[in-house]
Scaffold this motif. Structure first.
Motif, PDB file in Angstrom:
ATOM      1  N   ARG A 163       0.845  -1.208   0.000  1.00 41.30           N
ATOM      2  CA  ARG A 163       0.000   0.000   0.000  1.00 41.30           C
ATOM      3  C   ARG A 163       0.876   1.253   0.000  1.00 41.30           C
ATOM      4  O   ARG A 163       0.593   2.226  -0.690  1.00 41.30           O
ATOM      5  CB  ARG A 163      -0.928   0.000   1.200  1.00 41.30           C
ATOM      6  CG  ARG A 163      -1.961   1.102   1.161  1.00 41.30           C
ATOM      7  CD  ARG A 163      -2.942   1.020   2.328  1.00 41.30           C
ATOM      8  NE  ARG A 163      -3.624  -0.242   2.438  1.00 41.30           N
ATOM      9  CZ  ARG A 163      -4.619  -0.654   1.666  1.00 41.30           C
ATOM     10  NH1 ARG A 163      -5.060   0.131   0.704  1.00 41.30           N
ATOM     11  NH2 ARG A 163      -5.173  -1.827   1.850  1.00 41.30           N
ATOM     12  N   ALA A 164       1.972   1.216   0.757  1.00 38.97           N
ATOM     13  CA  ALA A 164       2.872   2.370   0.832  1.00 38.97           C
ATOM     14  C   ALA A 164       3.616   2.599  -0.485  1.00 38.97           C
ATOM     15  O   ALA A 164       3.974   3.733  -0.801  1.00 38.97           O
ATOM     16  CB  ALA A 164       3.870   2.174   1.968  1.00 38.97           C
ATOM     17  N   ALA A 165       3.838   1.534  -1.251  1.00 38.61           N
ATOM     18  CA  ALA A 165       4.628   1.637  -2.481  1.00 38.61           C
ATOM     19  C   ALA A 165       3.775   1.854  -3.735  1.00 38.61           C
ATOM     20  O   ALA A 165       4.321   2.139  -4.795  1.00 38.61           O
ATOM     21  CB  ALA A 165       5.466   0.372  -2.655  1.00 38.61           C
ATOM     22  N   LEU A 166       2.471   1.730  -3.611  1.00 39.82           N
ATOM     23  CA  LEU A 166       1.579   1.808  -4.765  1.00 39.82           C
ATOM     24  C   LEU A 166       0.774   3.103  -4.749  1.00 39.82           C
ATOM     25  O   LEU A 166       0.578   3.704  -3.685  1.00 39.82           O
ATOM     26  CB  LEU A 166       0.608   0.620  -4.750  1.00 39.82           C
ATOM     27  CG  LEU A 166       1.222  -0.741  -5.030  1.00 39.82           C
ATOM     28  CD1 LEU A 166       0.249  -1.848  -4.661  1.00 39.82           C
ATOM     29  CD2 LEU A 166       1.633  -0.855  -6.494  1.00 39.82           C
ATOM     30  N   PRO A 167       0.271   3.494  -5.941  1.00 38.92           N
ATOM     31  CA  PRO A 167      -0.663   4.620  -5.943  1.00 38.92           C
ATOM     32  C   PRO A 167      -1.957   4.191  -5.252  1.00 38.92           C
ATOM     33  O   PRO A 167      -2.101   3.030  -4.869  1.00 38.92           O
ATOM     34  CB  PRO A 167      -0.878   4.891  -7.430  1.00 38.92           C
ATOM     35  CG  PRO A 167      -0.582   3.604  -8.099  1.00 38.92           C
ATOM     36  CD  PRO A 167       0.475   2.927  -7.263  1.00 38.92           C
ATOM     37  N   GLY A 168      -2.900   5.097  -5.148  1.00 46.28           N
ATOM     38  CA  GLY A 168      -4.142   4.821  -4.442  1.00 46.28           C
ATOM     39  C   GLY A 168      -4.844   3.559  -4.901  1.00 46.28           C
ATOM     40  O   GLY A 168      -4.991   3.320  -6.095  1.00 46.28           O
TER      41      GLY A 168
END
Length: 178
Positions: A163-168
């Motif tokens: 989640r931290a490494a991906l867009p929304g």
């Protein structure tokens, strides 16, 4: 219909038609009913609309079912992301995934000429859990010069590191809802 109403109808369709079979998630049953399929596709498209994509990508296999329908709803094109050495004519970029929820790694491929420099890309799939395929798809898109601007799924159970490494990540339901 408003985007919020489309998302709510999609959510209701998921909750009505989703089931577990012998401990495994059955997302295919949700797509069997035509009204449910329409509501889910329109709901996913509504979650992705604010990202203003130029193209939708979908990972084999459920991304191949949902992605083109969502792309049509958004008025954009679709580009497939294939798994494990599928035959793909033309220039291909490849990326290995991290381990999935079963501990398996896959090699994903994208035709480099289907996603172009500067394009805004949304990934559509049924479920995000570990995020390994979404992270690999993001790397493929970036290698083509485009940018993954959003992820639209039926069910979101994304692990915190992904989640931290991906867009929304936008979804119709969270895993806890099931």
């Amino acid at each position: 219909m408003s985007d919020a109403a489309a998302v709510e109808q999609g959510r209701r369709a998921v909750l009505e038609h989703f089931r577990w079979i012998d401990g495994d998630a059955d997302t295919w049953s949700m797509l069997r009913d035509p009204a449910s399929l329409r509501a889910i596709v329109e709901g996913i498209a509504a979650t992705a609309a604010d990202d203003r994509p130029d193209v939708v990508v979908g990972v084999e296999s459920r991304g191949f079912v949902l992605g083109p329908a969502v792309a049509m709803s958004l008025g954009v094109g679709f580009a497939p992301v294939r798994k494990d050495g599928a035959v793909f004519p033309g220039p291909v970029v490849e990326q290995q995934t991290g381990p999935d929820y079963r501990g398996n790694r896959r090699t994903l491929s994208l035709r480099a000429d289907l996603v172009g420099p500067g394009q805004r890309v949304v990934l559509v799939d049924d479920w995000v859990e570990t995020g390994s395929q979404a992270l690999a798809a993001a790397a493929l898109v970036e290698r083509c010069g485009a940018r993954l601007v959003g992820i639209a799924v039926i069910v979101d159970e994304a692990a915190d590191p992904a989640r931290a490494a991906l867009p929304g990540i936008r979804s119709l339901v969270r895993g806890d809802d099931l």
